[in-house]
Each structure stands twice: as C-alpha cells, then as structure tokens.
Motif scaffolding. Structure first.
Motif, PDB file in Angstrom:
ATOM      1  N   UNK A   1       0.834  -1.218   0.000  1.00 30.08           N
ATOM      2  CA  UNK A   1       0.000   0.000   0.000  1.00 30.08           C
ATOM      3  C   UNK A   1       0.865   1.263   0.000  1.00 30.08           C
ATOM      4  N   UNK A   2       0.230   2.398  -0.342  1.00 34.03           N
ATOM      5  CA  UNK A   2       0.981   3.647  -0.479  1.00 34.03           C
ATOM      6  C   UNK A   2       0.525   4.686   0.541  1.00 34.03           C
ATOM      7  N   UNK A   3       1.451   5.564   0.907  1.00 37.39           N
ATOM      8  CA  UNK A   3       1.128   6.671   1.815  1.00 37.39           C
ATOM      9  C   UNK A   3       1.382   7.984   1.075  1.00 37.39           C
ATOM     10  N   UNK A   4       0.496   8.966   1.289  1.00 36.40           N
ATOM     11  CA  UNK A   4       0.685  10.274   0.645  1.00 36.40           C
ATOM     12  C   UNK A   4       0.496  11.405   1.647  1.00 36.40           C
ATOM     13  N   UNK A   5       1.077  12.542   1.307  1.00 35.46           N
ATOM     14  CA  UNK A   5       1.000  13.749   2.128  1.00 35.46           C
ATOM     15  C   UNK A   5       0.510  14.898   1.240  1.00 35.46           C
ATOM     16  N   UNK A   6      -0.796  14.924   0.932  1.00 35.50           N
ATOM     17  CA  UNK A   6      -1.285  15.903  -0.040  1.00 35.50           C
ATOM     18  C   UNK A   6      -1.025  17.354   0.370  1.00 35.50           C
ATOM     19  N   UNK A   7      -0.906  17.609   1.673  1.00 35.69           N
ATOM     20  CA  UNK A   7      -0.666  18.983   2.122  1.00 35.69           C
ATOM     21  C   UNK A   7       0.758  19.434   1.891  1.00 35.69           C
ATOM     22  N   UNK A   8       1.655  18.488   1.629  1.00 35.75           N
ATOM     23  CA  UNK A   8       3.068  18.833   1.446  1.00 35.75           C
ATOM     24  C   UNK A   8       3.409  19.115  -0.014  1.00 35.75           C
ATOM     25  N   UNK A   9       2.457  18.857  -0.901  1.00 33.25           N
ATOM     26  CA  UNK A   9       2.741  19.064  -2.326  1.00 33.25           C
ATOM     27  C   UNK A   9       2.762  20.556  -2.629  1.00 33.25           C
ATOM     28  N   UNK A  10       3.770  20.970  -3.330  1.00 37.75           N
ATOM     29  CA  UNK A  10       3.896  22.390  -3.677  1.00 37.75           C
ATOM     30  C   UNK A  10       2.866  22.753  -4.737  1.00 37.75           C
ATOM     31  N   UNK A  11       2.139  23.798  -4.490  1.00 36.64           N
ATOM     32  CA  UNK A  11       1.257  24.302  -5.533  1.00 36.64           C
ATOM     33  C   UNK A  11       0.011  23.475  -5.783  1.00 36.64           C
ATOM     34  N   UNK A  12      -0.296  22.534  -4.892  1.00 34.34           N
ATOM     35  CA  UNK A  12      -1.553  21.800  -5.065  1.00 34.34           C
ATOM     36  C   UNK A  12      -2.460  22.137  -3.894  1.00 34.34           C
ATOM     37  N   UNK A  13      -3.735  22.014  -4.123  1.00 33.33           N
ATOM     38  CA  UNK A  13      -4.751  22.257  -3.124  1.00 33.33           C
ATOM     39  C   UNK A  13      -4.858  20.958  -2.318  1.00 33.33           C
TER      40      UNK A  13
END
Lengths: 324, 448
Positions: free
Chosen positions: B263-275
């Motif tokens: 499985x994968x883990x993501x940190x959407x708040x850490x992406x530059x320039x994305x909501x």
C-alpha cells in the motif's frame, strides 16, 4: 533496477468537438474551444494523447433564479440581475464558455416566450465572445418551443443546445442540425442508455462531432460513484473502439452540488458539517475534481471560486513534464 | 496471482517418487492448487520453485495492518484498477499531521477535537482514522512526550514520522501496546530503520522519489526480514501523483511486481502548488492507502470522508437507507405523506426535492431491498403488500391525521391493490420524477 511501466495502448480515440464558431468559422465568437481527442485514460500522457484540457464553463440564467443558494447570490451579486452582465462576470471569472439555462417563467411568473428567449440569447452573445450553451427549462414542449427559434436566430454559432433525453430529442436535434449547432445527449447513469441515445441522435443524421454525451452527474454523497464508474466504463469502451461511446463527456457538478443540503443551506444541519461556505465550495470542487479524473471533458460549474480551484488542478494535469 | 495445477506441476521435479503421499507429481500439483496439500511434503522441490510458488500464493498488494489502543486499520490487498471491475476493499486511512514541536497542551486540544469528530452519512458513522506524529523537534524526549500526549487523548492508530533510529525508538516506546506505522526508511537510513521496525514488529514506510529507487529499497528491506512495508513515492502534485500511484498499482496487479506490491502513503498537504483537499480527493480515488492531512477542518474532512465512502462502496451492493417514516421540514399531522424505496439515491432524490420545495411532508421509505422504484417494482420488492406493511410497521396512523398516501407515478398500477390492502385510504398517484414533486404538491395537495 529499471522498471518497465505497464502501458496500455488503445485502438480507439475520442472524437474532437468544437464548441462555438469564430467569424472565420461562420459565427461571431471571439474564440472557439475544442475538447476530446483522447487516446488514453484521463491525463495518462505517458501512454497516449490528451490533446485538450477539459473546458470549464459557468452556468448563468436568463434571469436571477429564485431558488439558488444564498452563497451563489453573494458570489455573483448585482450581475445576476441581467444575463449580459452575468455573462460578462462569468467571462471575467475565467470561464471557457457560458452555459445559459432558460427559466420556466419570467419575473412575473409568466411562461417564458420564444421572443424573450431569443432576445436573451442575442444579448448574451453580444455581451461575451465566449462559446455558448443554451439549455431549455426542462419541460419537453417548452424546450422545443424556445430552442427552435433560438437555434434559427443564431445559425452558425455552434451553440450547444439541450437537453436531449430519450423522451424528447427529435425537435432539438433537427433544429441543431439545420442551424449548425451541437446537442447535449443526457441519459441516466447507464452505459447502454448513453450509447442508445447517441445512436438515435446520430441516426437522425447528426454528425458525431456535434454530440456531447452527458452521463448524468450525481453530487458528492448523492450518487457520484455511479456517474464516476459509468464514465470510466464509457471512456474505456471508447478507447477500446466502441464508436458510439467515442464522444467527449459533459457533466454538471455545479447544478448537482448546489442542489444538495450540504452546499445549499447553512442552518439546521449537523454541527459536524463545519463551516457552511467552506463546505459548499468544497462540495462543488470535489464533485467536479473527482469527475475530471473519471474522464469529464466539459464541466459546468456555478461558483467562480470553484472554477479557479479546478482550473489550477487541470492546468497541472496538462503539464508536459516527466513524472515517472 | 494463484497458479493453476498445471503451472505448479511444471515447477515440481516430475519424478513421481510418491514420497509426498500422492501417486504422481501431477496429482500433488492439483492438490496444491486446491490448497489441500502442503508444498513441504515434497522433499525434492528446488528452492527456486519454492520461492515462485510461495510468491504466487501471496496477494499482489500486501495487506498492512496497524492498530492503536482500540482502533485498527488494514489497507492494501486491492485487486482491481477500477471500482466497477469488482470493488475497492480497504478504504485509505485519513490521518491528521501533528508536530512534537507544538505546545503539548495545544497539541492535546487538537487531538481531542479531531478524535471526537464523528459525522453521520446515511446512518454510517464517519471518523478520522488516526494521527501522524512528527518528530520535528529532533529531540527523542520531546517526541516521546508528544506521542504520549496524543495517546492520552486518543485510542486511534498512529503513524510515527521519525526518520532516525533513535527518534523512532523513543516514539515506539511511547506507543507501546499499539502497532503504529513507522515512517520512513530512505536510501541513507534504511538499515537502522529496518532494525528498529523489525525489533518492534511494526510496518515500515519507505520513501524515494523514483519507482526504481523505491523498488531497490523495498527489496533490501525485505531481505532484512521486514515484511510489512508501505510506499511513499514522494509526489508533488496532481499529475505526478496520478502517474506514480497508477504505475505502482498497475505494476502490482498486472505484472505481479513484488517490490512495489505494497500500500501507499501520501502527504497531499506537502505538495507544492496543489490544493490539499483536491489532491487528497485524487488520492482517495486513485490508490492511496494512508493519507496524511496537514489541516483539520470539519467541513473539508466531512467531504473527504463522504467521497471515500462513495468510492469504496461495492458497486454490487448499493448503499441502502434504513426503512422508516422520515420527517422533512417539520411536518404536522396534516402534512402530505409520500412513499418511496430505500435505494439511497432514490431516497435522496425524493427527500431533496421535497426539502427544496419547502413543503413539510412525511416520507415513508419502504424496504425494497435497496432497489430503485422501477427496478424494485419489476422484481416484486415494491408492491402493495410491502407498502401496506410499512404503513402499519412505522405507525403512520399515529403521525398523520388524513388517510392519503402519494405513490410514485411509475407505480401508478399499484393504486387499486393498495386501496384493498389499506381500507379507508385514498391512494394518490404522484409524479414520475422526483423533480416534479414540488409542483405536484402545489397543484394536487393544496386542492385535495
């Protein structure tokens, strides 16, 4: 270690459809927009072509609607009093096209007349250079009564006319065909029904590159998963070569999201739903962004802020960069 | 992907020595395929064949489980790329990102608020899944104190963001009695992190910015004996996220590529320039197993949780609404009474239209086994008998004074039978489509 990324190549291609016509193309629009042309699943540029970003439109009405959310009245303000002002405001907000929905009645409660409909459409065409969709009030007889004169008065503009449904499509298709317009073909969240109506419309002689397929949108929490999966299936069928599904898809997340309680009202709702305005904007944005991932080519929104958010996302999805 | 008997046979010595207790290697292979025999019974099978057979019996995406004081979360073990092909099984966990550098009291308050969050969606409780505590201070004592502070206020599972062995150890000690996810091993620290994860028997996340580097790392880690791994492909926006997560899912499912079968883990708040919100939504639809959010906002979390519920609904088993008598716009005893089925979308379409119309009304939801009006009618699950049963079971008589029931226009044929089932009742035929309910009530109910 080098990794061989599994790539899918498909034999099918979504048809390219152009909405609006410039002077050179026989209309009066300052620009036209083209959607479709995909040979891969949404934004998987590494295995096929995604030649156009999805078109983002804003919905306006021929008059200030009676039953929209107060948040939308706030967002558009005075511009809603006049369809020309509203269209200009939508253009300024960054819309690719204007989606004009005619009301059932005028301000006095009188049924909208063909004269009035034609006048409003002409006014909006003068106010903005963007491509235009003109949608009837949603009652078969009145839709036909209003859309025929509108189509005739705007011959060559490549308007999008609708909504064609299985019970009422012939008149709209015939007038769109005769006057160089496009049609929106809506069916209730079903792959086969979507194909069937496209076949019926095409059988009348309408060229495929003038039909937008509307699989029907469910809002977040209100059936979005049905629309999502039907769209994924339609797009896979299109790429695998099923000609009657090879049409760009139009969805209406603005209308659907703002209809539901989560977006529409701020009172009498559970506390855990949080801040109303943030929730409402989130509802429309998430409904729209999720459908972008399932293959929407044309999205009709209501709030200018949502348009900005979704625009930033599709700009990123269309970037020509190496990712793998 | 499981192997067939013939595929297994090709991997066996094919000597028919009978020492396994079966007359031929083929017979043994068939039993193995049916999981009625154990490979250990063959004394001559090669190591290579053994590895292949073992690998083939494992799921293409490993199921990784963590637990807190009482909550548990299992992600992975997905089998399809599109939900319509079967279903998505294990909804991604949504975690709130916290830092140990924050004042402990403020941290505790944040945890308490997020931990208590529970929203209701068609009778399903929606909650946050846990907390991801980061050792931002770089101090083992401070990190342990923060982890303890979180545990004092929440029993939910944890992710420990502590990419240094000493910090990780301190965090794990404070998290004793739970099974957190440890984050993360990279090209530099992987040996030390593997040792910590192994001795604590916790899953370990692995991060790298290319799929090749990720696969190299997971193989090295698997060799050290850490089996429960989670992948962080370090995405930075909507596009690279879509591509990498799709590529990893495809490699696992279509190529049975073990090094990325996690499985994968993501940190959407850490992406530059994305909501953060829109990227988190993308991660829900497209393949994340753990999603770490930087912000806790009720409105946004509610929307994400609803989206997750929708995407992870089994397409074969639509969400149903509890049958019963529902109140809309505070109806009184004179308010109109309507009936529909308990398919959630049908219920919502009708309820929304009634609510939007402003009419106070009673909506009776009959048990039609989760089908829409026409489908249920055709299947005999929405007939006069069932509707009449509902009228009695939900004590409709106590709630309304009148004896008038509005049925959906599509089942107008039921009115005769219903009048027999419900003596003394007037059956009114409503509109076919929910959207016309408002105008119907205006015209028909006012007049009646």
């Amino acid at each position: 270690m080098t990794i061989d990324i599994p790539k899918e190549t498909y034999s099918g291609r979504v048809i390219e459809i152009t909405l609006g016509a410039t002077a050179e193309e026989g209309g009066t629009r300052s620009r036209s927009i083209t959607v479709g042309g995909e040979t891969a699943l949404p934004y998987l540029h590494f295995e096929g072509e995604i030649p156009h970003p999805p078109a983002l439109g804003l919905e306006i009405r021929d008059r200030k609607p009676d039953d929209w959310s107060p948040l939308l009245y706030q967002a558009w303000g005075e511009a809603m009093q006049d369809p020309a002002d509203w269209a200009r405001a939508a253009e300024a907000a960054g819309a690719d096209f204007i989606y004009l929905v005619l009301s059932l009645t005028d301000e006095e409660g009188q049924t909208t007349t063909p004269e009035r409909a034609v006048a409003v459409v002409k006014k909006v065409l003068e106010a903005t250079g963007l491509p235009l969709a003109v949608i009837g009030p949603g009652q078969a007889d009145l839709d036909n009564e209003l859309l025929v004169p509108v189509a005739e008065a705007t011959k060559g503009e490549r308007l999008l006319l609708g909504i064609c449904e299985d019970k009422n499509y012939r008149t709209i298709v015939a007038t769109a065909m005769a006057n160089g317009h496009l049609v929106e073909s809506r069916t209730p969240m079903d792959v086969n029904l979507a194909k069937q109506l496209v076949i019926l419309i095409h059988d009348m002689g309408m060229p495929m590159d003038r039909i937008l397929m509307d699989p029907t949108t469910g809002a977040l929490g209100y059936g979005i998963e049905y629309g999502y999966s039907v769209m994924e299936r339609l797009r896979l069928a299109a790429l695998q070569g099923d000609a009657m599904t090879q049409l760009p898809m139009i969805v209406t997340p603005g209308e659907e999201a703002w209809k539901v309680k989560e977006a529409k009202v701020g009172e009498g709702v559970p506390e855990t739903w949080g801040d109303w305005e943030r929730r409402a904007l989130t509802w429309e944005a998430l409904t729209a962004s999720t459908l972008v991932h399932s293959g929407a080519d044309v999205l009709v929104l209501r709030h200018p802020e949502t348009l900005k958010r979704v625009r930033a996302m599709v700009d990123n999805l269309m970037q020509p960069v190496e990712t793998l | 992907m499981p192997l067939s008997g013939l595929q297994i046979y090709k991997l066996l010595p094919q000597t028919n020595c009978k020492e396994c207790g079966f007359p031929t290697c083929l017979a043994f292979a068939m039993k193995l395929a049916a999981k009625q025999a154990d490979l250990k019974d063959c004394p001559y099978v090669s190591d290579e064949a053994k590895a292949k057979l073992e690998a083939a019996s494992a799921p293409p995406i490993r199921l990784v489980e963590i637990h807190g004081g009482d909550g548990r979360l299992a992600v992975g073990n997905e089998t399809v790329l599109f939900r319509h092909e079967k279903t998505f099984y294990h909804p991604p966990g949504l975690f709130l990102h916290l830092q140990d550098s924050e004042d402990l009291q403020a941290l505790g308050a944040k945890v308490a608020e997020a931990d208590a969050y529970e929203a209701d969606y068609v009778g399903i409780p929606l909650r946050l899944d846990g907390f991801a505590v980061e050792a931002a201070s770089g101090d083992a004592g401070a990190f342990a104190a923060a982890v303890s502070a979180v545990r004092e206020r929440s029993q939910k599972p944890l992710i420990l963001l502590a990419p240094q062995a000493a910090l990780a150890r301190a965090g794990l000690e404070a998290a004793q009695g739970t099974r957190p996810l440890l984050y993360a091993a990279d090209g530099e620290n992987w040996e030390a992190m593997a040792e910590v994860a192994k001795s604590a028997d916790v899953p370990l996340a692995v991060r790298a910015d290319s799929l090749e580097a990720l696969a190299d790392l997971t193989q090295k880690l698997a060799q050290t004996g850490v089996e429960d791994l989670v992948l962080d492909p370090q995405v930075s926006g909507y596009l690279d996220s879509l591509h990498r997560l799709t590529a990893i899912r495809r490699l696992a499912l279509k190529k049975n590529f073990r090094p990325l079968g996690y499985p994968m883990i993501t940190f959407p708040g850490q992406a530059q320039g994305a909501d953060e919100l829109l990227l988190a939504a993308e991660h829900i639809a497209k393949y994340a197993g753990f999603i770490v959010l930087d912000h806790f906002d009720q409105a946004e979390l509610y929307a994400l949780l609803v989206l997750r519920q929708n995407i992870y609904t089994d397409p074969q088993k639509p969400i149903q609404v509890q049958p019963g008598l529902y109140e809309i716009n505070n109806p009184d005893k004179d308010a109109p009474l309507m009936v529909t089925t308990n398919f959630s979308i049908t219920y919502f379409s009708v309820a929304n239209e009634v609510e939007g119309s402003g009419w106070p009304a009673w909506l009776m939801v009959a048990d039609a086994e989760g089908m829409s009006v026409l489908t249920a009618w055709a299947a005999g699950k929405f007939d006069a008998e069932r509707i009449a049963k509902g009228v009695k079971a939900f004590n409709v008589d106590d709630k309304v004074k009148h004896h008038k029931l509005i049925i959906p226009g599509h089942v107008a044929v039921l009115s005769g039978e219903l009048e027999e089932e419900l003596p003394g009742w007037e059956i009114m035929v409503g509109p076919r489509e929910a959207v016309d309910i408002g105008s119907y009530l205006k015209a028909m109910w006012s007049a009646s």
